[in-house]
Design a protein around this motif. Structure first.
Motif, PDB file in Angstrom:
ATOM      1  N   ILE A  32       0.883  -1.168   0.000  1.00 22.48           N
ATOM      2  CA  ILE A  32       0.000   0.000   0.000  1.00 22.48           C
ATOM      3  C   ILE A  32       0.916   1.211   0.000  1.00 22.48           C
ATOM      4  O   ILE A  32       1.652   1.443   0.956  1.00 22.48           O
ATOM      5  N   TYR A  33       0.897   1.937  -1.108  1.00 24.60           N
ATOM      6  CA  TYR A  33       1.812   3.071  -1.284  1.00 24.60           C
ATOM      7  C   TYR A  33       0.993   4.356  -1.295  1.00 24.60           C
ATOM      8  O   TYR A  33       0.000   4.467  -2.027  1.00 24.60           O
ATOM      9  N   GLY A  34       1.382   5.316  -0.484  1.00 22.01           N
ATOM     10  CA  GLY A  34       0.649   6.563  -0.378  1.00 22.01           C
ATOM     11  C   GLY A  34       1.362   7.731  -1.033  1.00 22.01           C
ATOM     12  O   GLY A  34       2.565   7.915  -0.846  1.00 22.01           O
ATOM     13  N   VAL A 188      -2.578   4.938  -3.233  1.00 25.63           N
ATOM     14  CA  VAL A 188      -3.642   5.803  -2.737  1.00 25.63           C
ATOM     15  C   VAL A 188      -3.105   7.219  -2.537  1.00 25.63           C
ATOM     16  O   VAL A 188      -2.004   7.409  -2.025  1.00 25.63           O
ATOM     17  N   THR A 189      -3.853   8.219  -2.996  1.00 24.21           N
ATOM     18  CA  THR A 189      -3.476   9.599  -2.723  1.00 24.21           C
ATOM     19  C   THR A 189      -4.323  10.107  -1.566  1.00 24.21           C
ATOM     20  O   THR A 189      -5.492   9.742  -1.425  1.00 24.21           O
ATOM     21  N   THR A 190      -3.727  10.930  -0.739  1.00 21.47           N
ATOM     22  CA  THR A 190      -4.451  11.482   0.397  1.00 21.47           C
ATOM     23  C   THR A 190      -3.742  12.738   0.885  1.00 21.47           C
ATOM     24  O   THR A 190      -2.569  12.961   0.595  1.00 21.47           O
ATOM     25  N   CYS A 201       4.527   2.519   2.519  1.00 23.62           N
ATOM     26  CA  CYS A 201       5.533   3.465   2.053  1.00 23.62           C
ATOM     27  C   CYS A 201       4.832   4.724   1.577  1.00 23.62           C
ATOM     28  O   CYS A 201       3.670   4.672   1.147  1.00 23.62           O
ATOM     29  N   LEU A 202       5.525   5.857   1.685  1.00 27.89           N
ATOM     30  CA  LEU A 202       4.954   7.146   1.317  1.00 27.89           C
ATOM     31  C   LEU A 202       5.906   7.910   0.409  1.00 27.89           C
ATOM     32  O   LEU A 202       7.121   7.804   0.532  1.00 27.89           O
ATOM     33  N   ALA A 203       5.311   8.694  -0.486  1.00 28.37           N
ATOM     34  CA  ALA A 203       6.060   9.736  -1.189  1.00 28.37           C
ATOM     35  C   ALA A 203       5.339  11.041  -0.898  1.00 28.37           C
ATOM     36  O   ALA A 203       4.135  11.159  -1.126  1.00 28.37           O
ATOM     37  N   MET A 204       6.046  12.005  -0.347  1.00 29.36           N
ATOM     38  CA  MET A 204       5.470  13.303  -0.045  1.00 29.36           C
ATOM     39  C   MET A 204       5.713  14.230  -1.228  1.00 29.36           C
ATOM     40  O   MET A 204       6.860  14.415  -1.655  1.00 29.36           O
ATOM     41  N   ILE A 210       8.787  15.123  -5.613  1.00 25.53           N
ATOM     42  CA  ILE A 210       8.805  14.292  -4.410  1.00 25.53           C
ATOM     43  C   ILE A 210       9.866  14.867  -3.477  1.00 25.53           C
ATOM     44  O   ILE A 210      11.055  14.892  -3.817  1.00 25.53           O
ATOM     45  N   ILE A 211       9.430  15.338  -2.321  1.00 23.57           N
ATOM     46  CA  ILE A 211      10.364  16.003  -1.403  1.00 23.57           C
ATOM     47  C   ILE A 211      11.012  15.017  -0.432  1.00 23.57           C
ATOM     48  O   ILE A 211      12.098  15.276   0.077  1.00 23.57           O
ATOM     49  N   THR A 212      10.360  13.877  -0.207  1.00 22.98           N
ATOM     50  CA  THR A 212      10.965  12.813   0.585  1.00 22.98           C
ATOM     51  C   THR A 212      10.095  11.578   0.448  1.00 22.98           C
ATOM     52  O   THR A 212       8.923  11.664   0.072  1.00 22.98           O
TER      53      THR A 212
END
Length: 240
Positions: A32-34, A188-190, A201-204, A210-212
């Motif tokens: 599940i990647y955000g 999923v975007t949120t 895992c997340l991508a901000m 992508i900042i981190t």
């Protein structure tokens, strides 16, 4: 672990303005990647490129080892857009039957999948109602059901729980975990931080970049803080 989604140097430009700038991102199978970020950060544009609804100005995307866009690949992708794409003059059941028909499901399988999807989003009792009589939250729930109708290998959800009550949101996330345990890949975007905590895992994302990225726990450890919101701000997510 194999990679379900690979995004390589993707940029998107409208006129002279870049809305995405050199995005590199890999989503492993069964994750599940955000994608997290404020409205206008580029999340929806990136999602549309992944699905094949839009094209990158530069770079490439592969989903399930296939370059997008690809019509056959859509049989294996479930997509829930930020804006509901439903037929208001049809009932909820007729909407789900229509979407099921696009995926060449046999009648008996269609019936099973419609029942499953409707039950998941608590719409079984409302399937005979026309969608024009649904509330905004009910339409979001029906859109999610439509995204799941063909039992996709990859599920891409753009702000799936906006307008949905907390109890139902909890049950939806429980189902996402179950699908993940079946080996499904979910993007999923949120902009809701407690949902971001639920991702592997997340991508901000900020201003098309992508900042981190990393797991929620790794990001908090990296910045020495306990709040993902603070991670986002420290990583460069402050308003300019």
């Amino acid at each position: 672990m194999s990679s379900a989604i690979v995004i390589n140097e993707v940029s998107k430009r409208f006129g002279k303005k870049y809305v995405l700038n050199q995005i590199n991102l890999t989503v492993e199978s069964g994750q599940i990647y955000g994608l997290i970020g404020p409205s206008g950060s580029g999340k929806t544009t990136l999602v549309k490129i992944i699905v094949g609804m839009d094209s990158a100005s530069h770079g490439n995307v592969q989903v399930l080892n296939t370059s997008v866009p690809n019509l056959q690949l859509l049989q294996r992708i479930g997509y829930m857009a930020q804006a509901d794409a439903l037929y208001n003059d049809l009932t909820g059941e007729e909407n789900l039957a229509f979407f099921a028909s696009l995926f060449k499901l046999k009648k008996v399988v269609q019936k099973e999948r419609i029942a499953y999807a409707a039950e998941l989003v608590h719409l079984t009792a409302d399937l005979k109602k026309k969608v024009e009589n649904y509330s905004g939250g009910m339409k979001r729930r029906l859109s999610l059901a439509a995204a799941l109708i063909q039992n996709p290998d990859v599920l891409i959800l753009d702000e799936p729980t906006v307008g949905i009550d907390p109890e139902l949101r909890k049950s939806i996330w429980s189902e996402l975990y179950r699908l993940k345990n079946e080996g499904k890949t979910i993007l999923v975007t949120t902009h809701v931080m407690d949902e971001a905590e639920k991702c592997d895992c997340l991508a901000m994302v900020r201003n098309g970049e992508i900042i981190t990225s990393g797991s929620p726990s790794a990001l908090k450890n990296q910045y020495g803080i306990t709040s993902l919101e603070e991670v986002f701000l420290q990583a460069g997510g402050k308003q300019q």
